[in-house]
Design an enzyme around this catalytic site. Structure first.
Site, PDB file in Angstrom:
ATOM      1  N   LEU A  91      -8.758   8.378  -6.784  1.00 16.56           N
ATOM      2  CA  LEU A  91      -8.066   7.130  -7.047  1.00 16.56           C
ATOM      3  C   LEU A  91      -6.838   7.028  -6.145  1.00 16.56           C
ATOM      4  CD1 LEU A  91      -8.231   7.105 -10.952  1.00 16.56           C
ATOM      5  CD2 LEU A  91      -9.485   5.602  -9.385  1.00 16.56           C
ATOM      6  N   ARG A 102      -9.007   0.514  12.822  1.00 16.40           N
ATOM      7  CA  ARG A 102      -9.815   0.723  11.629  1.00 16.40           C
ATOM      8  C   ARG A 102     -10.790  -0.435  11.493  1.00 16.40           C
ATOM      9  NH1 ARG A 102      -8.047   4.707   8.338  1.00 16.40           N
ATOM     10  NH2 ARG A 102      -9.159   3.841   6.550  1.00 16.40           N
ATOM     11  N   HIS A 135      29.174  -4.134   1.668  1.00 14.76           N
ATOM     12  CA  HIS A 135      29.682  -3.353   2.816  1.00 14.76           C
ATOM     13  C   HIS A 135      30.018  -1.944   2.344  1.00 14.76           C
ATOM     14  CE1 HIS A 135      31.894  -2.434   6.482  1.00 14.76           C
ATOM     15  NE2 HIS A 135      32.873  -1.959   5.713  1.00 14.76           N
TER      16      HIS A 135
END
Length: 464
Positions: A40, A272, A443
Site C-alpha cells: 500500500l 515513466r 520576518h
C-alpha cells in the site's frame, strides 16, 4: 471455484490516487474494495517520492559533515571525515516507508475499506479475478476506479538488469556506486544523481536535449546547473546513449565523438509510462488517448461507471494530482457534482537547490501583456541566515498586465518546496499582485521573497 465478492466500488491500485479514493469512498459510506498487488502506498510512498526524499536528506547531512572535515563551516569543524554505512541509511529510509505503509493500511481499515492483496485480472469492465494467498477471488462492482499508476520507461538498448537500473533499484542499492552514469536529466535523474554525488559517487549525466531539466526555463535551471558543475558532475548534453559496454556506457557526444563513460551502475531515468498491461485493460472497452486512458473532466472513461485517475490518464504524472482526482471521483460516485478543473498544479524538483513551478512560465505568456517580478534570495534575510543566498535562488511572479491577476510563480532555492502551497493557493483563488503585496509576511522567512516579488512586479520592491 473462486469466491465472489460484490461491492459498490472497486479501486484497482493502492497508490496515492487509489488509496485516497478508497478512503474517501469509505468515509462517504460506500461499500469499497481496494485491490493492490504490492505494498500500500504505490510508487510514490514505497519506491519513489518518499524514499528518494529520505535519501536526499541523508545525503545532504553527509555532505555537510564531509565539508566540515575538510574546512570549518560556521565555525564547526570535524577532526576526521564522516563514515557512511549505506546499508544503515537504506534501512532508515525503509523505516519511513514502513511507517507510512502501515499508516495507509490503518486509514483504510478505519474507513471500512476491504483490502485485497493480489493482482487484478479483468474479464469485463466490472469484473475481475484476484489470485490471493487464500485462493482466487472474483470481485464484481457497480463502479470501478482504475488507479494502476506508472512504471519506468525502459530503453530497448539498455534493458533493466545487472548494473542497468531504474529509480526503484537506485533507492535500494547495497552500496554507493563509485561511478554512476545517469541517462536522462529530468527531475528524477537529477534528484538521484545529485544525492549520489553528495554521497561520494563520481556522477556522469547524459541527456539527449541541449540542457538539463528541459521542461523549465533556463534562468530557473541555471542554479542547479552551477551546483552540478561545482560538485564535479560530468554533463554530456545533446548526447546519445548507445548501449552498455564492459567498462560502462557508450555515448555519442553532441560533436559526434563516441566515448565510453565508466560506470558501476547505469541509472536510466528517461521517463515513466502508464501501467496499462497485465491486468486486462483491453477487456474493459475504454477509449484511449495515445498510451493513456481517455477521461473527461470528471475522470469518467468511455465505459459507464468506470473511472480512471492519476498517471493512467496523462500529464502531469504527479502524486498530488492523483490524490485530488481520487477524492473527486469518490464524491461523484456518492452523488456530488464535481469536476477536475484546477487553475494550476504545483510541481517540485528536489534538486540542489530545489525548484518549484506553478502555472504559466515566462515562455508561456506574451511579454507585452504581462508583468514579471523577480526577487533574489541574496536579498532575503532568512536565506542569508541559513547560507542559502549564494546559489542564485529567487522567487518570480508573473501576472496579467491589465488585471494584475497572478498566472504563474516559479522559484529556485533551498527549501523552496515548502512555499509551493502558497504559490498554488495564490493562483487558485485568483489573487492579484496587490493581494500578495498587502499580506503581512512573517520576518525572517523565505516567504518574504514572494511578497517582495509581487512588490517588484508592481514597481516598488523594498529590499532591492
Amino acid at each position: 471455484m473462486a469466491d465472489i465478492v460484490k461491492t459498490k466500488v472497486l479501486v484497482v491500485g493502492g497508490g496515492p490516487g487509489g488509496y485516497v479514493a478508497a478512503i474517501r469512498c469509505g468515509q462517504l459510506g460506500l461499500d469499497t474494495v481496494l485491490v493492490e498487488g504490492g505494498r500500500l502506498g504505490g510508487t510514490c510512498l514505497v519506491r519513489g517520492c518518499i524514499p528518494s526524499k529520505a535519501l536526499i536528506h541523508a545525503a545532504s547531512h553527509f555532505e555537510a559533515m564531509a565539508h566540515a572535515a575538510e574546512r570549518p563551516l560556521f565555525g564547526i569543524a570535524l577532526d576526521a571525515p564522516p563514515r557512511l554505512d549505506f546499508a544503515a541509511t537504506v534501512a532508515w529510509k525503509e523505516t519511513i516507508v514502513d511507517r507510512l505503509n502501515g499508516g495507509v493500511g490503518a486509514l483504510l481499515k478505519r474507513a471500512k475499506v476491504r483490502v485485497v492483496a493480489g493482482w487484478a485480472q479483468f474479464s469485463d469492465a466490472k469484473t475481475c479475478i484476484v489470485d490471493t494467498a487464500e485462493g482466487p477471488l472474483k470481485i464484481q462492482a457497480e463502479h470501478v476506479i482504475l488507479a494502476t499508476g506508472s512504471v519506468p520507461v525502459e530503453l530497448p538498448f539498455l534493458r533493466f538488469g545487472g548494473r542497468v537500473i531504474s529509480s526503484t533499484e537506485a533507492l535500494s542499492l547495497p552500496e554507493v556506486p563509485k561511478r554512476l552514469v545517469v541517462v536522462g536529466a529530468g527531475y528524477i535523474g537529477l534528484e538521484l544523481g545529485s544525492a549520489f554525488a553528495k554521497l561520494g559517487s563520481r556522477v556522469t549525466i547524459v541527456e539527449a536535449q541541449d540542457r538539463i531539466l528541459p521542461l523549465y526555463d533556463a534562468k530557473l535551471v541555471d542554479p542547479v546547473r552551477r551546483w552540478l558543475e561545482r560538485r564535479g558532475v560530468e554533463l554530456h548534453l545533446g548526447a546519445k546513449a548507445l548501449g552498455e559496454r564492459d567498462e560502462g556506457l557508450a555515448i555519442e557526444t553532441i560533436a559526434g565523438e563516441q566515448l565510453t563513460r565508466p560506470a558501476d551502475a547505469i541509472l536510466v531515468t528517461v521517463g515513466r509510462k502508464p501501467l496499462t498491461e497485465g491486468w486486462g485493460l483491453q477487456e474493459m472497452a475504454v477509449a484511449m488517448d495515445g498510451s493513456f486512458v481517455r477521461v473527461d473532466d470528471r475522470c469518467a472513461t468511455s465505459t459507464r461507471n468506470v473511472w480512471a485517475i492519476g498517471d493512467l490518464v496523462g500529464e502531469p504524472m504527479l502524486a498530488h494530482k492523483a490524490s485530488a482526482q481520487g477524492e473527486m471521483v469518490a464524491e461523484i460516485i456518492a452523488g456530488n457534482n464535481r469536476r477536475f478543473d484546477p487553475q494550476a498544479i504545483p510541481a517540485v524538483c528536489f534538486t540542489e537547490p530545489e525548484i518549484v513551478t506553478v502555472g504559466l512560465g515566462p515562455d508561456d505568456v506574451d511579454a507585452n501583456d504581462s508583468v514579471i517580478g523577480l526577487f533574489p534570495f541574496a536579498a532575503n534575510g532568512r536565506a542569508l541566515s541559513m547560507a542559502a543566498a549564494a546559489d542564485g535562488g529567487f522567487v518570480r511572479v508573473i501576472a496579467h498586465k491589465g488585471s494584475h491577476r497572478i498566472v504563474g510563480v516559479q522559484a529556485v532555492g533551498q527549501h523552496i518546496s515548502e512555499l509551493s502551497a502558497s504559490f498554488a493557493q495564490a493562483i487558485e483563488i485568483g489573487a492579484v499582485l496587490e493581494d500578495i503585496a498587502g499580506i503581512i509576511h512573517a520576518h525572517p522567512t523565505l516567504g518574504e521573497a514572494f511578497h517582495e516579488a509581487a512588490l517588484k512586479a508592481l514597481g516598488h520592491a523594498i529590499h532591492i
